[in-house]
Design a protein around this motif. Structure first.
Motif, short mmCIF file in Angstrom:
data_model
loop_
_atom_site.label_atom_id
_atom_site.label_comp_id
_atom_site.label_asym_id
_atom_site.label_seq_id
_atom_site.Cartn_x
_atom_site.Cartn_y
_atom_site.Cartn_z
N HIS A 1 47.06 37.10 26.79
CA HIS A 1 45.81 37.82 26.55
C HIS A 1 45.30 38.51 27.81
CE1 HIS A 1 45.34 36.31 22.49
NE2 HIS A 1 45.73 35.13 22.93
N LEU A 2 45.70 38.03 28.97
CA LEU A 2 45.30 38.63 30.24
C LEU A 2 46.56 39.00 31.01
CD1 LEU A 2 42.50 36.13 31.31
CD2 LEU A 2 42.16 38.49 30.58
N PHE A 3 46.82 40.30 31.14
CA PHE A 3 47.98 40.77 31.89
C PHE A 3 47.79 42.25 32.20
CE2 PHE A 3 49.01 41.63 27.50
CZ PHE A 3 49.74 42.80 27.49
N ASN A 4 48.65 42.75 33.06
CA ASN A 4 48.70 44.20 33.24
C ASN A 4 50.14 44.62 33.40
OD1 ASN A 4 49.16 43.62 36.05
ND2 ASN A 4 48.20 45.56 36.59
N PHE A 5 50.36 45.91 33.22
CA PHE A 5 51.71 46.44 33.40
C PHE A 5 51.62 47.83 34.01
CE2 PHE A 5 50.49 47.39 29.03
CZ PHE A 5 50.87 48.71 28.83
N ASP A 6 52.71 48.19 34.70
CA ASP A 6 52.81 49.51 35.32
C ASP A 6 53.74 50.35 34.48
OD1 ASP A 6 51.26 48.45 37.33
OD2 ASP A 6 52.93 48.15 38.71
N MET A 7 53.35 51.61 34.31
CA MET A 7 54.10 52.51 33.47
C MET A 7 54.28 53.84 34.21
SD MET A 7 53.29 53.23 29.44
CE MET A 7 51.65 53.84 29.73
N LEU A 8 55.44 54.46 34.04
CA LEU A 8 55.74 55.77 34.63
C LEU A 8 56.02 56.77 33.53
CD1 LEU A 8 58.47 54.71 37.25
CD2 LEU A 8 56.02 54.93 37.65
N THR B 1 57.69 63.21 27.77
CA THR B 1 57.16 62.32 26.74
C THR B 1 57.79 60.93 26.82
OG1 THR B 1 58.81 63.14 25.18
CG2 THR B 1 56.64 64.21 25.15
N ARG B 2 58.62 60.70 27.82
CA ARG B 2 59.29 59.41 27.98
C ARG B 2 58.53 58.59 29.02
NH1 ARG B 2 64.58 58.02 31.18
NH2 ARG B 2 65.09 56.00 30.29
N TYR B 3 58.08 57.41 28.61
CA TYR B 3 57.37 56.50 29.50
C TYR B 3 58.20 55.24 29.67
CZ TYR B 3 53.27 59.43 28.88
OH TYR B 3 52.40 60.50 28.88
N LEU B 4 58.12 54.66 30.87
CA LEU B 4 58.88 53.46 31.19
C LEU B 4 57.94 52.39 31.73
CD1 LEU B 4 61.60 55.43 33.13
CD2 LEU B 4 61.93 54.41 30.88
N VAL B 5 58.04 51.19 31.18
CA VAL B 5 57.30 50.05 31.72
C VAL B 5 58.18 49.48 32.83
CG1 VAL B 5 56.40 47.75 31.27
CG2 VAL B 5 56.09 49.57 29.58
N ILE B 6 57.63 49.42 34.05
CA ILE B 6 58.46 49.00 35.19
C ILE B 6 58.05 47.66 35.77
CG2 ILE B 6 59.10 51.35 35.81
CD1 ILE B 6 57.01 50.97 38.17
N ASP B 7 56.89 47.15 35.40
CA ASP B 7 56.43 45.89 35.99
C ASP B 7 55.40 45.27 35.06
OD1 ASP B 7 56.33 43.90 37.89
OD2 ASP B 7 55.07 45.00 39.29
N VAL B 8 55.46 43.96 34.90
CA VAL B 8 54.47 43.23 34.11
C VAL B 8 53.94 42.09 34.97
CG1 VAL B 8 54.06 41.87 32.02
CG2 VAL B 8 55.71 43.75 31.96
N ASN B 9 52.63 41.97 35.05
CA ASN B 9 51.98 40.90 35.81
C ASN B 9 51.22 40.01 34.83
OD1 ASN B 9 52.62 41.95 38.51
ND2 ASN B 9 51.36 43.66 37.84
N TYR B 10 51.61 38.75 34.77
CA TYR B 10 51.00 37.85 33.79
C TYR B 10 49.70 37.22 34.26
CZ TYR B 10 53.25 34.13 36.45
OH TYR B 10 53.64 33.29 37.45
N PHE B 11 49.36 37.37 35.53
CA PHE B 11 48.07 36.86 36.00
C PHE B 11 47.54 37.85 37.04
CE2 PHE B 11 45.18 33.85 38.20
CZ PHE B 11 44.42 33.50 37.09
N PRO B 12 47.14 39.04 36.58
CA PRO B 12 46.78 40.11 37.52
C PRO B 12 45.38 39.96 38.10
CG PRO B 12 46.42 40.86 35.30
CD PRO B 12 47.01 39.46 35.19
N GLY B 13 45.15 40.68 39.18
CA GLY B 13 43.80 40.82 39.70
C GLY B 13 43.14 42.00 38.98
N TYR B 14 41.93 41.84 38.58
CA TYR B 14 41.23 42.90 37.84
C TYR B 14 40.24 43.67 38.71
CZ TYR B 14 43.16 41.28 33.44
OH TYR B 14 44.03 40.96 32.44
#
Length: 196
Positions: free
Chosen positions: A133-140, A147-160
């Protein structure tokens, strides 16, 4: 193409990404020769030109915020065709390749945000798949295919703290959780009464 199926250039990331002093020390490897200078354990990730802008997506339950941040600059064909085995620390490479005539601020300002409906759909699917329920991800956004996006990183306990309006979003998230808990407890009470 390498035996492992990756195309150069690649980004080398430390395998341990949390709590270690070097967890954010990323290297850009232009060719096979550069792999010999790495210290395992590492994760290799194919580098994609993306206009020097990364989209950071913050998720707190059903609340999703997407912001633009500076990233690695694109790599020219000239740089890719070099035979050197030199590796670049990502922070140094960004500084060396910043354009004189266009600042990063202008670059980020000009970058178009991904469609909000798309960001929400990706966030919802990731939330369901990861059971978080709490996470963030980086997308390029791939520069070759806009129109092509890539998820490159997922943080399961990010700083907000860097997320705009994080206080409001987190308060709304915790209120949602409290309402869900109250509804769940109320439903359980009703079921118990019906059994009696």
């Amino acid at each position: 193409m390498t035996r492992e199926g990756l195309k150069f250039p690649v980004i080398a990331k430390p395998l341990i990404a949390a709590g270690a002093a070097n967890s954010h020390q990323l290297s850009l490897i232009l060719n096979q020769n550069g792999l010999t200078k790495l210290n395992p354990p590492i994760v290799l990730q194919e580098f994609v030109n993306h206009g020097g802008v990364i989209f950071k997506v913050y998720v707190a339950g059903d609340h999703v915020k997407c912001v633009k941040r500076k990233s690695l600059t694109d790599i020219s064909e000239e740089k890719l065709n070099t035979s050197t085995s030199e590796n670049y620390q990502v922070s140094n490479f960004s500084a060396q390749n910043q354009s004189d005539h266009e600042s990063f601020a202008e670059l980020i300002e000009a970058a178009e945000m991904p469609p909000l409906s798309f960001v929400n759909e990706v966030a919802n699917r990731m939330r369901d798949a990861l059971k978080l329920h709490l996470f963030n991800f980086d997308m390029l956004r791939d520069s070759r295919i806009g129109t092509r996006y890539l998820v490159i990183d997922v943080n399961y306990f990010p700083g907000y703290a860097k997320m705009p309006e994080f206080e409001t979003v987190l308060i709304d998230f915790f209120i949602d959780i409290a309402h869900q808990k109250r509804s769940s407890e109320s439903g359980n009470s009703d079921q118990m009464e019906n059994k009696n």
